[in-house]
Design an enzyme around this catalytic site. Structure first.
Site: not given
Ligand SMILES: *[C@@H]1O[C@H](CO)[C@@H](O)[C@H](O)[C@H]1NC(C)=O
Length: 385
Positions: A163, A356
């Site tokens: 990320s 995610h």
């Protein structure tokens, strides 16, 4: 929707006031977890280019391999937004990337961003920074420090980011392209750069409320982000129907024990500017530098709009690990990014529910991410010798 926007306003203002007072008592740390599992662990304070301090943990060798004197290629792991080094050890010795790498013969370094739960204990930064500074300054310092401290005259290392850990890589490698020479292979898990096609009313609403020049932007800028009461935030997000955010931690195929370790210090802290910078990119649809508003932009960048990050300059072998269910990295945006990178390799996750945060705590993270990454690194090392 309007109600939600007001909530964001009120909540953020109150968090400004209270956010400063939370003190972190760290009973369980990345360091203590590593030691508990019988691995050697080191704590390093790295002084960054502009005098900040970030804490980096290291697992220097494997007790199973007894390889303390062998050549051990360096790998650097960098966590995501509001996260910490915990994310890389959360799935334990049989599944987490940090341990698997060490047992494959690597020298493993695990970074923390400035101002997060670990780094702020070493030094509290001024909060005037976004992931731009983390990438441009801190990551460069960590890379140079690891290369030096390893002591085996290695000139380059392998990099894995999750990320925001990918965003900072793109920042550094595009604006200081000479650093590409210090990268052997790079692995971007849930690569966040272009955020044009994020499909969330909720995030767009927040982005609008926080746009450059707004009151909200003025109130939030240059302040420490909240590091408390995650449950409260989640409760409100669920109530106000912001499933995108609420669901990050509620995935079916997630290792719950691991996730609890990964988020034990979540949100682990940083500057609001990191969040704002992402919101600006969601609004503009471009991967570009921090937006200070037209007047300050002209002073800083000599143009009203912030310049784009020239990702075309990233010469490193860049592997993009992405998934369909990751709402922060829409597949179209990942593919656009891949086309702009000179040397990108795509790896799509087979589980359609892969989210995610699953990139570090999915039940099958070893099979679909960690083992393949290690295989790529090993292949690279074999070719070089
Ligand atoms: C889940 O996480 C726990 C805690 O770290 C670990 O012991 C276990 O091996 C993990 N399982 C999988 C399948 O990742």
């Amino acid at each position: 929707m309007q109600k939600f926007c007001y909530f964001v306003l009120v909540f953020s203002v109150s968090s400004l006031v209270v956010g400063h007072f939370k003190s972190h008592r760290l009973k369980h740390t990345t360091l203590s977890s590593i030691v508990e599992h019988g691995y050697p662990a080191e704590y390093h304070r790295v002084i960054t280019g502009d005098g900040n301090v970030v804490v980096v943990f290291r697992i220097p060798y494997s007790p199973k391999l007894h390889n303390m004197n062998a050549k051990r290629p360096i790998v650097l792991l960098q966590h995501g937004l509001m996260s910490s080094s915990d994310t890389w050890i959360a799935s334990g010795p049989n599944n987490a990337l940090a341990y698997l790498l060490v047992d494959a013969g690597f020298d493993v370094w695990i970074g923390n961003t400035r101002g997060n739960v670990y780094s702020r204990k070493a030094k509290k930064p001024s909060w005037k920074f976004s992931w731009h500074e983390i990438g441009y300054i801190d990551m460069a310092s960590i890379i140079d420090y690891a290369l030096w401290k390893n002591g085996q005259r290695q000139k380059s290392l392998h990099y894995v980011g999750h990320s925001q850990g990918t965003t900072v890589f793109f920042v550094l490698m595009s604006l200081r392209p000479q650093y590409n020479e210090k990268i052997k292979t790079a692995h971007m898990l849930a690569p966040v750069a272009i955020m044009k096609n994020i499909n969330s009313e909720c995030l767009r609403c927040i982005a609008y409320v926080c746009r450059p020049g707004s009151l909200m932007n003025y109130l939030l800028s240059d302040e420490a982000s909240i590091t408390w009461k995650l449950e409260l935030i989640m409760k409100f997000l669920r109530k106000y129907n912001c499933p995108l955010l609420a669901n990050i931690f509620h995935e079916k195929n997630m290792n719950k024990t691991a996730n609890n370790i990964a988020i034990r210090h979540f949100p682990s802290g940083g500057s609001n500017n990191q969040i704002l910078h992402y919101l600006f990119n969601i609004q503009s649809g471009e991967f570009r530098q921090y937006d200070y508003g037209p007047r300050k932009n002209i002073r800083k960048y000599s143009s009203k709009r912030p310049p784009l990050y020239p990702v075309e300059r990233i010469k490193s072998e860049t592997h993009l690990w992405y998934s369909d269910a990751d709402t922060f990295t829409p597949v179209v945006d990942v593919l656009t990014l891949a086309r702009r990178l000179p040397k990108s390799i795509l790896h799509r996750m087979p589980d359609p529910k892969w989210s995610h945060s699953a990139f570090t705590v999915h039940m099958q993270v070893r099979r679909f991410v960690n083992d393949p990454i290690i295989a790529i690194m090993k292949r690279y090392e074999q070719k070089k010798t």
